[in-house]
Write a protein that holds these residues in place. Sequence first.
Motif, PDB file in Angstrom:
ATOM      1  N   ARG A 199       0.819  -1.209   0.000  1.00  0.00           N
ATOM      2  CA  ARG A 199       0.000   0.000   0.000  1.00  0.00           C
ATOM      3  C   ARG A 199       0.858   1.267   0.000  1.00  0.00           C
ATOM      4  O   ARG A 199       0.545   2.239  -0.700  1.00  0.00           O
ATOM      5  CB  ARG A 199      -0.935  -0.006   1.220  1.00  0.00           C
ATOM      6  CG  ARG A 199      -1.824   1.245   1.381  1.00  0.00           C
ATOM      7  CD  ARG A 199      -2.720   1.483   0.176  1.00  0.00           C
ATOM      8  NE  ARG A 199      -3.542   0.353  -0.135  1.00  0.00           N
ATOM      9  CZ  ARG A 199      -4.759   0.146   0.351  1.00  0.00           C
ATOM     10  NH1 ARG A 199      -5.270   0.993   1.217  1.00  0.00           N
ATOM     11  NH2 ARG A 199      -5.459  -0.912  -0.013  1.00  0.00           N
ATOM     12  N   ALA A 200       1.940   1.289   0.768  1.00  0.00           N
ATOM     13  CA  ALA A 200       2.779   2.490   0.825  1.00  0.00           C
ATOM     14  C   ALA A 200       3.372   2.804  -0.542  1.00  0.00           C
ATOM     15  O   ALA A 200       3.403   3.973  -0.965  1.00  0.00           O
ATOM     16  CB  ALA A 200       3.891   2.314   1.853  1.00  0.00           C
ATOM     17  N   GLU A 201       3.837   1.773  -1.255  1.00  0.00           N
ATOM     18  CA  GLU A 201       4.422   2.006  -2.575  1.00  0.00           C
ATOM     19  C   GLU A 201       3.367   2.473  -3.582  1.00  0.00           C
ATOM     20  O   GLU A 201       3.633   3.365  -4.401  1.00  0.00           O
ATOM     21  CB  GLU A 201       5.087   0.723  -3.087  1.00  0.00           C
ATOM     22  CG  GLU A 201       6.368   0.358  -2.364  1.00  0.00           C
ATOM     23  CD  GLU A 201       6.159  -0.564  -1.178  1.00  0.00           C
ATOM     24  OE1 GLU A 201       7.117  -1.216  -0.754  1.00  0.00           O
ATOM     25  OE2 GLU A 201       5.004  -0.629  -0.658  1.00  0.00           O
ATOM     26  N   VAL A 202       2.156   1.870  -3.519  1.00  0.00           N
ATOM     27  CA  VAL A 202       1.105   2.267  -4.463  1.00  0.00           C
ATOM     28  C   VAL A 202       0.674   3.704  -4.203  1.00  0.00           C
ATOM     29  O   VAL A 202       0.455   4.482  -5.144  1.00  0.00           O
ATOM     30  CB  VAL A 202      -0.089   1.296  -4.378  1.00  0.00           C
ATOM     31  CG1 VAL A 202      -1.224   1.771  -5.280  1.00  0.00           C
ATOM     32  CG2 VAL A 202       0.331  -0.109  -4.773  1.00  0.00           C
ATOM     33  N   ARG A 203       0.586   4.087  -2.942  1.00  0.00           N
ATOM     34  CA  ARG A 203       0.221   5.476  -2.629  1.00  0.00           C
ATOM     35  C   ARG A 203       1.324   6.441  -3.077  1.00  0.00           C
ATOM     36  O   ARG A 203       1.033   7.515  -3.609  1.00  0.00           O
ATOM     37  CB  ARG A 203      -0.061   5.621  -1.138  1.00  0.00           C
ATOM     38  CG  ARG A 203      -1.400   5.031  -0.730  1.00  0.00           C
ATOM     39  CD  ARG A 203      -1.821   5.503   0.650  1.00  0.00           C
ATOM     40  NE  ARG A 203      -3.184   5.099   0.947  1.00  0.00           N
ATOM     41  CZ  ARG A 203      -3.892   5.581   1.956  1.00  0.00           C
ATOM     42  NH1 ARG A 203      -3.360   6.486   2.770  1.00  0.00           N
ATOM     43  NH2 ARG A 203      -5.121   5.175   2.179  1.00  0.00           N
ATOM     44  N   ALA A 204       2.591   6.071  -2.863  1.00  0.00           N
ATOM     45  CA  ALA A 204       3.692   6.933  -3.299  1.00  0.00           C
ATOM     46  C   ALA A 204       3.690   7.079  -4.816  1.00  0.00           C
ATOM     47  O   ALA A 204       3.941   8.174  -5.349  1.00  0.00           O
ATOM     48  CB  ALA A 204       5.022   6.365  -2.815  1.00  0.00           C
ATOM     49  N   LEU A 205       3.408   5.987  -5.528  1.00  0.00           N
ATOM     50  CA  LEU A 205       3.305   6.036  -6.984  1.00  0.00           C
ATOM     51  C   LEU A 205       2.187   6.982  -7.411  1.00  0.00           C
ATOM     52  O   LEU A 205       2.343   7.790  -8.337  1.00  0.00           O
ATOM     53  CB  LEU A 205       3.038   4.628  -7.513  1.00  0.00           C
ATOM     54  CG  LEU A 205       2.809   4.478  -9.014  1.00  0.00           C
ATOM     55  CD1 LEU A 205       4.097   4.740  -9.789  1.00  0.00           C
ATOM     56  CD2 LEU A 205       2.281   3.068  -9.329  1.00  0.00           C
ATOM     57  N   THR A 206       1.045   6.886  -6.728  1.00  0.00           N
ATOM     58  CA  THR A 206      -0.106   7.728  -7.051  1.00  0.00           C
ATOM     59  C   THR A 206       0.205   9.200  -6.813  1.00  0.00           C
ATOM     60  O   THR A 206      -0.101  10.059  -7.654  1.00  0.00           O
ATOM     61  CB  THR A 206      -1.317   7.294  -6.214  1.00  0.00           C
ATOM     62  OG1 THR A 206      -1.614   5.920  -6.490  1.00  0.00           O
ATOM     63  CG2 THR A 206      -2.531   8.147  -6.500  1.00  0.00           C
ATOM     64  N   VAL A 207       0.809   9.519  -5.682  1.00  0.00           N
ATOM     65  CA  VAL A 207       1.181  10.905  -5.381  1.00  0.00           C
ATOM     66  C   VAL A 207       2.135  11.445  -6.442  1.00  0.00           C
ATOM     67  O   VAL A 207       1.967  12.561  -6.954  1.00  0.00           O
ATOM     68  CB  VAL A 207       1.805  11.004  -3.977  1.00  0.00           C
ATOM     69  CG1 VAL A 207       2.458  12.364  -3.762  1.00  0.00           C
ATOM     70  CG2 VAL A 207       0.741  10.761  -2.916  1.00  0.00           C
ATOM     71  N   ASP A 208       3.140  10.651  -6.789  1.00  0.00           N
ATOM     72  CA  ASP A 208       4.114  11.074  -7.789  1.00  0.00           C
ATOM     73  C   ASP A 208       3.430  11.386  -9.118  1.00  0.00           C
ATOM     74  O   ASP A 208       3.704  12.417  -9.754  1.00  0.00           O
ATOM     75  CB  ASP A 208       5.167   9.981  -7.971  1.00  0.00           C
ATOM     76  CG  ASP A 208       6.277  10.379  -8.925  1.00  0.00           C
ATOM     77  OD1 ASP A 208       7.308  10.893  -8.445  1.00  0.00           O
ATOM     78  OD2 ASP A 208       6.120  10.188 -10.153  1.00  0.00           O
ATOM     79  N   PHE A 209       2.529  10.513  -9.536  1.00  0.00           N
ATOM     80  CA  PHE A 209       1.878  10.676 -10.831  1.00  0.00           C
ATOM     81  C   PHE A 209       0.909  11.853 -10.834  1.00  0.00           C
ATOM     82  O   PHE A 209       0.879  12.642 -11.784  1.00  0.00           O
ATOM     83  CB  PHE A 209       1.137   9.388 -11.195  1.00  0.00           C
ATOM     84  CG  PHE A 209       0.635   9.353 -12.610  1.00  0.00           C
ATOM     85  CD1 PHE A 209       1.491   9.044 -13.654  1.00  0.00           C
ATOM     86  CD2 PHE A 209      -0.694   9.629 -12.903  1.00  0.00           C
ATOM     87  CE1 PHE A 209       1.035   9.020 -14.962  1.00  0.00           C
ATOM     88  CE2 PHE A 209      -1.160   9.603 -14.206  1.00  0.00           C
ATOM     89  CZ  PHE A 209      -0.299   9.294 -15.247  1.00  0.00           C
TER      90      PHE A 209
END
Length: 248
Positions: A199-209
Amino acid sequence: MTQQVEPGPHARLGRAVGADAGVAGVALVLPAGQVDSARGPSAVAYAAGRGLARELAGAGVSEGLRAHVVRYRGRGWNGADARLAADAQWAVEEVVRRYGDVPVGLVGVGMGGRAALRAAGHPAVNSVVAWAPWLPGGSVDEEPVRQLVGRRVLIAHGTEDGWAAPDLSFRLAERVKKANRDTCRFEVHSDGHGLRQHRAEVRALTVDFVLGSLFGRPYARAVADALAAPPPLGLRMPLASGFGTPRG
């Protein structure tokens, strides 16, 4: 052609988080739903969306990002009614009414991911993130994609998803990529439908995008590479463990 928006008197935007003044962009979080249901919206799905909205707004506060979670009229997609998609389209129009000419990023989870992809045709929509989008197997080849032209699109899907088949989101991503080169898809290895393990990686990916798309921040290297890579490479990009974690 985008789907006709029906009046959504019971759909509404949840309480805003993020910039109090000088709003320069809006992220709309579209929670998960159910295939068929006459029940009202899910409080659990809304609460999960609030957490994501707060994370997005906190990361983008210096750019003037405001975030809302969409409160659907009910939790069911309900076949041809596609109610969640209609509510998502209403929400984009409501953002324009409230905030004027600002870019909008749609972030959808599960069935909300399909709603986000469907609602992207509004001129204000700049980008779409779809987590584990639900796509019925018999309709994926007829799912509309022209509304995504000119938007930046990211799909993230767990390889062990037993409810929303990852192969179907890959097939959709292939079709979207043909119409719109600014499309990428990340595979979250060993994760299921809820994307809880990473979940942490998916959220970080989402924020970045989202911040990169709305405000022109440089994308992380993996995102830039995925957007630039030809299919299938850019549509089967593995999401690295620890993505978004500062390196010491």
